[in-house]
Design an enzyme around this catalytic site. Structure first.
Site, PDB file in Angstrom:
ATOM      1  N   HIS A  15       7.491 -15.132 -34.845  1.00  8.68           N
ATOM      2  CA  HIS A  15       7.427 -15.275 -33.389  1.00  8.68           C
ATOM      3  C   HIS A  15       6.066 -15.822 -32.970  1.00  8.68           C
ATOM      4  O   HIS A  15       5.742 -15.846 -31.796  1.00  8.68           O
ATOM      5  CB  HIS A  15       7.681 -13.919 -32.708  1.00  8.68           C
ATOM      6  N   ASN A  16       5.269 -16.235 -33.959  1.00  7.78           N
ATOM      7  CA  ASN A  16       3.925 -16.747 -33.694  1.00  7.78           C
ATOM      8  C   ASN A  16       4.019 -18.274 -33.536  1.00  7.78           C
ATOM      9  O   ASN A  16       4.313 -18.995 -34.495  1.00  7.78           O
ATOM     10  CB  ASN A  16       3.051 -16.348 -34.887  1.00  7.78           C
ATOM     11  N   GLY A  18       1.790 -20.581 -33.133  1.00  2.47           N
ATOM     12  CA  GLY A  18       0.851 -21.341 -33.962  1.00  2.47           C
ATOM     13  C   GLY A  18       1.388 -21.531 -35.373  1.00  2.47           C
ATOM     14  O   GLY A  18       1.312 -22.615 -35.957  1.00  2.47           O
ATOM     15  N   LYS A  19       1.979 -20.452 -35.907  1.00  2.47           N
ATOM     16  CA  LYS A  19       2.550 -20.547 -37.264  1.00  2.47           C
ATOM     17  C   LYS A  19       3.765 -21.467 -37.271  1.00  2.47           C
ATOM     18  O   LYS A  19       3.946 -22.243 -38.204  1.00  2.47           O
ATOM     19  CB  LYS A  19       3.013 -19.162 -37.721  1.00  2.47           C
ATOM     20  N   ASP A  75       3.473 -14.314 -44.175  1.00  2.00           N
ATOM     21  CA  ASP A  75       2.642 -13.190 -43.776  1.00  2.00           C
ATOM     22  C   ASP A  75       1.238 -13.575 -44.176  1.00  2.00           C
ATOM     23  O   ASP A  75       0.986 -13.988 -45.308  1.00  2.00           O
ATOM     24  CB  ASP A  75       3.058 -11.867 -44.427  1.00  2.00           C
ATOM     25  N   PHE A 158      -5.446 -21.204 -33.574  1.00  2.86           N
ATOM     26  CA  PHE A 158      -4.952 -19.929 -33.048  1.00  2.86           C
ATOM     27  C   PHE A 158      -5.642 -18.811 -33.824  1.00  2.86           C
ATOM     28  O   PHE A 158      -6.397 -19.058 -34.772  1.00  2.86           O
ATOM     29  CB  PHE A 158      -3.419 -19.843 -33.164  1.00  2.86           C
ATOM     30  N   TYR A 160      -7.802 -16.353 -35.589  1.00  2.65           N
ATOM     31  CA  TYR A 160      -9.223 -16.265 -35.936  1.00  2.65           C
ATOM     32  C   TYR A 160      -9.833 -17.644 -36.241  1.00  2.65           C
ATOM     33  O   TYR A 160     -10.965 -17.718 -36.731  1.00  2.65           O
ATOM     34  CB  TYR A 160      -9.402 -15.362 -37.159  1.00  2.65           C
ATOM     35  N   ASP A 161      -9.096 -18.723 -35.962  1.00  6.21           N
ATOM     36  CA  ASP A 161      -9.591 -20.070 -36.275  1.00  6.21           C
ATOM     37  C   ASP A 161     -10.999 -20.364 -35.737  1.00  6.21           C
ATOM     38  O   ASP A 161     -11.788 -21.003 -36.430  1.00  6.21           O
ATOM     39  CB  ASP A 161      -8.624 -21.132 -35.729  1.00  6.21           C
ATOM     40  N   LYS A 181      -6.696 -29.455 -40.549  1.00  8.52           N
ATOM     41  CA  LYS A 181      -6.557 -28.031 -40.894  1.00  8.52           C
ATOM     42  C   LYS A 181      -5.272 -27.804 -41.688  1.00  8.52           C
ATOM     43  O   LYS A 181      -5.271 -27.129 -42.711  1.00  8.52           O
ATOM     44  CB  LYS A 181      -6.555 -27.148 -39.640  1.00  8.52           C
TER      45      LYS A 181
HETATM   46  P1  IMP Z   1       1.125 -11.746 -39.396  1.00  5.97           P
HETATM   47  O1  IMP Z   1       1.260 -12.599 -40.621  1.00  5.97           O
HETATM   48  O2  IMP Z   1       2.132 -12.100 -38.353  1.00  5.97           O
HETATM   49  O3  IMP Z   1       1.063 -10.304 -39.726  1.00  5.97           O
HETATM   50  O4  IMP Z   1      -0.231 -12.093 -38.666  1.00  5.97           O
HETATM   51  C1  IMP Z   1      -1.294 -12.670 -39.322  1.00  5.97           C
HETATM   52  C2  IMP Z   1      -2.446 -12.851 -38.371  1.00  5.97           C
HETATM   53  O5  IMP Z   1      -3.462 -13.499 -39.138  1.00  5.97           O
HETATM   54  C3  IMP Z   1      -2.160 -13.800 -37.215  1.00  5.97           C
HETATM   55  O6  IMP Z   1      -1.808 -13.146 -36.052  1.00  5.97           O
HETATM   56  C4  IMP Z   1      -3.508 -14.491 -37.023  1.00  5.97           C
HETATM   57  O7  IMP Z   1      -4.323 -13.771 -36.179  1.00  5.97           O
HETATM   58  C5  IMP Z   1      -4.137 -14.452 -38.388  1.00  5.97           C
HETATM   59  N1  IMP Z   1      -3.964 -15.761 -39.006  1.00  5.97           N
HETATM   60  C6  IMP Z   1      -3.042 -16.111 -39.934  1.00  5.97           C
HETATM   61  N2  IMP Z   1      -3.143 -17.421 -40.216  1.00  5.97           N
HETATM   62  C7  IMP Z   1      -4.137 -17.878 -39.433  1.00  5.97           C
HETATM   63  C8  IMP Z   1      -4.688 -19.178 -39.264  1.00  5.97           C
HETATM   64  O8  IMP Z   1      -4.285 -20.186 -39.853  1.00  5.97           O
HETATM   65  N3  IMP Z   1      -5.688 -19.254 -38.377  1.00  5.97           N
HETATM   66  C9  IMP Z   1      -6.155 -18.196 -37.679  1.00  5.97           C
HETATM   67  N4  IMP Z   1      -5.667 -16.982 -37.776  1.00  5.97           N
HETATM   68  C10 IMP Z   1      -4.661 -16.827 -38.668  1.00  5.97           C
END
Ligand code: IMP
Length: 200
Positions: A15-16, A18-19, A75, A158, A160-161, A181
């Site tokens: 649901h992210n 950015g991902k 993840d 997004f 911590y980038d 990136k």
């Molecule tokens: P999850 O995998 O949904 O548990 O969340 C991983 C978290 O790691 C994300 O919400 C981001 O805050 C951080 N994260 C993962 N990949 C990136 C990235 O490419 N850039 C910045 N933060 C990231």
């Protein structure tokens, strides 16, 4: 036996936004149509495991079961060396609810300052899991090494980038052209391994 991932629809179990964007950039050139859990209005399962692989599998299994289609999940998280690998699998949770990543970056920074850390190295980790509706599963892990800066810089990425500079670079991931990136990220590293195994 490893299973080849055929062309067609792949459900991105996240649901992210950015991902989703990064996963589309990676998988669509390989001929897959990426549809996200947001598009399909799928529920978000609780991430109860203590490893990236465990949590990636929870998300991909739930999406494959709900849709009857192959599902992909990522993840990921940030491991800070001086903090013993924290926040790790808790990277998203450190941003609180609703998510505030400035607050999360500030928490990392204040912990580093509390211990007068001279080692500011960190790595992003991404674990990609693919689960087929019949239960077959494949998992791949990728990393990108770097250092943390303060204050945050750039608004292109997004999470911590804005505080992460990959080794050999001068821009943070937040300042970097997303295409650049996406070619060097932890997700790209995991994807290269997945591609070699499942898409060739
Ligand atoms: P999850 O995998 O949904 O548990 O969340 C991983 C978290 O790691 C994300 O919400 C981001 O805050 C951080 N994260 C993962 N990949 C990136 C990235 O490419 N850039 C910045 N933060 C990231």
């Amino acid at each position: 036996m490893t299973r080849i991932l055929g062309k067609g629809r792949l459900v991105a179990a996240t649901h992210n936004k950015g991902k989703v964007k990064e996963l589309k950039d990676l998988f669509e050139p390989a001929g897959l149509e990426v549809v996200s859990a947001i598009d399909l209005d799928l529920p978000e399962p609780e991430e109860t495991e203590l490893t990236f692989a465990g949590n990636a599998l929870i998300k991909a299994r739930a999406a494959a079961k709900a849709t009857g289609e192959p599902a992909l999940s990522d993840d990921s998280g940030l491991e800070v060396t001086a903090l013993g690998g924290m926040p790790g699998v808790h990277t998203a949770i450190w941003a609180g609810e609703p998510r505030d990543f400035y607050k999360a970056m500030e928490k990392v920074e204040s912990l580093l300052q509390d211990i007068d850390a001279t080692d500011r190295s960190a790595r992003f980790v991404s674990t990609l899991a693919v689960v087929w509706p019949d239960g077959h599963e494949e998992v791949f892990e990728g990393t990108v090494e770097g250092d943390l800066v303060w204050p945050p810089r750039g608004d292109k990425g997004f999470g911590y980038d804005p505080v992460f500079i990959a080794k050999g670079e001068t821009e943070t991931f937040g300042e970097m052209d997303p295409k650049k990136k996406h070619a060097m990220s932890h997700r790209a590293d995991a994807f290269a391994k997945l591609k070699a195994a499942l898409l060739s």
